[in-house]
Scaffold this motif. Structure first.
Motif, PDB file in Angstrom:
ATOM      1  N   GLN A  16       0.839  -1.193   0.000  1.00 24.46           N
ATOM      2  CA  GLN A  16       0.000   0.000   0.000  1.00 24.46           C
ATOM      3  C   GLN A  16       0.877   1.247   0.000  1.00 24.46           C
ATOM      4  OE1 GLN A  16      -3.980  -0.412   2.230  1.00 24.46           O
ATOM      5  NE2 GLN A  16      -2.456  -1.228   3.632  1.00 24.46           N
ATOM      6  N   LEU A  89       1.932  -5.248   3.274  1.00 22.18           N
ATOM      7  CA  LEU A  89       0.945  -5.259   4.340  1.00 22.18           C
ATOM      8  C   LEU A  89       1.109  -6.570   5.099  1.00 22.18           C
ATOM      9  CD1 LEU A  89      -1.471  -3.739   5.540  1.00 22.18           C
ATOM     10  CD2 LEU A  89      -2.929  -4.967   3.947  1.00 22.18           C
ATOM     11  N   VAL A  92      -3.697  -7.189   8.431  1.00 23.01           N
ATOM     12  CA  VAL A  92      -4.845  -6.440   7.926  1.00 23.01           C
ATOM     13  C   VAL A  92      -5.531  -5.599   8.999  1.00 23.01           C
ATOM     14  CG1 VAL A  92      -5.325  -7.950   5.986  1.00 23.01           C
ATOM     15  CG2 VAL A  92      -6.366  -8.437   8.186  1.00 23.01           C
ATOM     16  N   ASN A  95      -3.057  -1.287   9.084  1.00 27.05           N
ATOM     17  CA  ASN A  95      -2.621  -0.965   7.727  1.00 27.05           C
ATOM     18  C   ASN A  95      -1.468   0.025   7.711  1.00 27.05           C
ATOM     19  OD1 ASN A  95      -4.537  -2.235   5.681  1.00 27.05           O
ATOM     20  ND2 ASN A  95      -5.941  -1.390   7.204  1.00 27.05           N
ATOM     21  N   GLN A 114      -6.766   4.016   8.401  1.00 23.51           N
ATOM     22  CA  GLN A 114      -7.130   2.713   8.959  1.00 23.51           C
ATOM     23  C   GLN A 114      -8.652   2.530   8.916  1.00 23.51           C
ATOM     24  OE1 GLN A 114      -5.040   0.263  10.256  1.00 23.51           O
ATOM     25  NE2 GLN A 114      -6.827  -1.022  10.517  1.00 23.51           N
ATOM     26  N   MET A 117      -9.816   1.919   5.331  1.00 24.07           N
ATOM     27  CA  MET A 117      -9.495   0.571   4.863  1.00 24.07           C
ATOM     28  C   MET A 117     -10.417  -0.460   5.494  1.00 24.07           C
ATOM     29  SD  MET A 117      -7.152   0.744   2.544  1.00 24.07           S
ATOM     30  CE  MET A 117      -8.111   2.143   1.988  1.00 24.07           C
TER      31      MET A 117
END
Length: 163
Positions: A16, A89, A92, A95, A114, A117
């Motif tokens: 990311q 990443l 999960v 992030n 965050q 996402m």
């Protein structure tokens, strides 16, 4: 610090990033908008409008084009021996992203991002699909998965954000 790489749901590694660098190529330059505009990153990758490029813009362009080229070549935007470290990443629920804020990008975390996402994760996990893809469709989708996820995240994170 050792980073554990955790493949995402479909078995791919996800990188990311966010572009927060407002340079001379930014679409917001001269508009009164403070921040990066959607698609500003494209100007650094291709400079298709032939704008003059100088100063930190050159460094940002070189960093981005090298990272994208390394990703396409090695599957890792900052492979061993790279001057920078863009880690995938790894979790999960937390992030991290590579913040391209100028000539010295770094891994960062931001609570606002965050939350965004987590909203995308909810949408992708909870919204039902109308039909189940065939085995052939699944294998074709999986073969394109790394690039697809990379581009989806590029799109999701390229909206104007003031950090």
């Amino acid at each position: 610090m050792k980073t554990t790489i955790v493949p995402m749901k479909q078995g791919v590694v996800v990188y990311q990033y966010i572009l927060t660098y407002v340079g001379n190529l930014s679409f917001s330059e001269g508009t009164g908008v403070v921040g990066v505009n959607h698609a500003d990153d494209l100007l650094y990758l291709w400079n298709f409008l032939d704008y003059p490029i100088y100063g930190d813009d050159i460094a940002v362009q070189q960093i981005m084009t090298q990272a994208w080229t390394d990703f396409a070549t090695f599957g890792d935007p900052t492979p061993p021996g790279s001057e920078f470290s863009w880690t995938p990443l790894g979790n999960v629920s937390y992030n991290n992203f590579w913040n391209i804020s100028g000539p010295n990008p770094a891994m960062e975390h931001n609570e606002y991002i965050q939350e965004r996402m987590e909203a995308w994760k909810y949408i992708l996990d909870e919204v039902p699909t109308t039909t189940e893809p065939t085995t052939t469709e699944k294998s074709t989708a999986l073969s394109n998965q790394p690039l697809g996820i990379f581009l989806l995240l590029v799109l999701a994170l390229s909206f104007q954000i003031n950090i």
